[in-house]
Design a protein around this motif. Structure first.
Motif: not given
Length: 305
Positions: A144-149
């Motif tokens: 982590a972190p995940a890359f979110c949108e």
């Protein structure tokens, strides 16, 4: 999107399908599956290309067929034994697509990093994320972190895309800001040049995602989203489909081939997404998908709520 990776809405959670818990659990399951399963649509295209190479009398055809056969065998072993199909288990990219009929809570991604940490620990997957790109290259120890949108779309319902993206294929990507007069010829040259220079490090045969339009920061997202389409599926309109065929032909004419050891194909498909842009601009992005294509689409909410 690639239909074999869809799950029914009930698979996400018994709770509100857009709650942080539901999204977290969907991400956890998607990571565990994607790490060991070559995307079925990619595998089908690979096997078809392998058969075509075996029937060809080209100078590198049999070598190309053997390489693609090995990739397919690796995929079967990974799925059968529950082990990663590539040692680079990637960064986690998560996109929540929401239609006009759903409301996305502001904390939708609150538990995603915990899901990533659990999935990588439980799946014994390699941790590949560092704390800061420039000032602290120590490993986070959790991937982590995940890359979110969040992406707002006109289609009703909500779906979650999870993509495990290896460093080799992302490093082979590029954004170019062309002058508008460059036109389609300039876009073709930009894509072909990128593949010529960088594809060998991205583990071909590839799926090449191309974004054209938007702004500097948005065009790369178009290219990444293009990778989510089912491999070889037709574009939305005839002009785009023709352009994709032309790009695929030009890329494969390079002769880099599977494993960059010659022959064909270098790319199983080139997918293009376009968008509006400024009159003075022609943004182009290339995002390569390697021979370990790993993504899943989970339907969270179907139709209207």
């Amino acid at each position: 999107m690639h239909e074999p990776a869809h799950e029914p809405p009930s698979a996400a959670s018994d709770d509100d399908p857009l709650s942080p818990h539901s999204i977290s659990e969907a991400v956890y399951r998607a990571i565990r599956r994607c790490a060991i399963e070559l995307r079925p649509d990619y595998l089908r295209a690979l096997e078809e290309a392998c058969v075509a190479a075996e029937a060809s009398d080209g100078p590198h055809a049999q070598r190309a067929a053997r390489i693609m056969g090995s990739i397919a065998e690796n995929a079967r072993i990974g799925l059968a034994d529950g082990v990663p199909i590539c040692q680079d288990t990637g960064t986690v990219w998560v996109c929540l697509e929401a239609g006009p009929d759903v409301a996305v809570p502001g904390n939708a991604f609150a538990a995603v990093d915990d899901a990533v940490a659990r999935a990588y620990r439980d799946g014994k997957l390699r941790m590949s994320v560092v704390r800061d790109a420039l000032f602290d290259r120590s490993n986070t120890g959790t991937n982590a972190p995940a890359f979110c949108e969040v992406r707002l779309v006109p289609e009703p319902g909500a779906r979650l895309h999870v993509l495990l993206k290896g460093g080799g294929s992302d490093n082979a990507s590029r954004v170019v800001m062309l002058p508008p007069g460059a036109g389609t010829a300039g876009v073709i040259d930009a894509v072909v040049d990128c593949v010529r220079e960088k594809a060998a490090n991205a583990c071909p045969p590839l799926v090449v995602g191309v974004g054209v339009g938007g702004t500097f920061d948005k065009v790369a997202g178009l290219a990444k989203h293009a990778l989510l389409r089912e491999v070889g599926s037709p574009a939305r309109n005839a002009r785009a489909a023709y352009f994709e065929d032309e790009l695929t032909e030009r890329v494969n004419a390079l002769g880099l081939g599977p494993g960059a050891l010659g022959g064909a194909p270098t790319a199983l498909a080139v997918h293009v997404e376009t968008a509006p842009c400024h009159i003075a601009a022609l943004p182009v992005a290339v995002n390569m998908g390697c021979c370990a294509m790993r993504s899943a689409t989970i339907e969270l909410v179907g139709g209207t709520r």
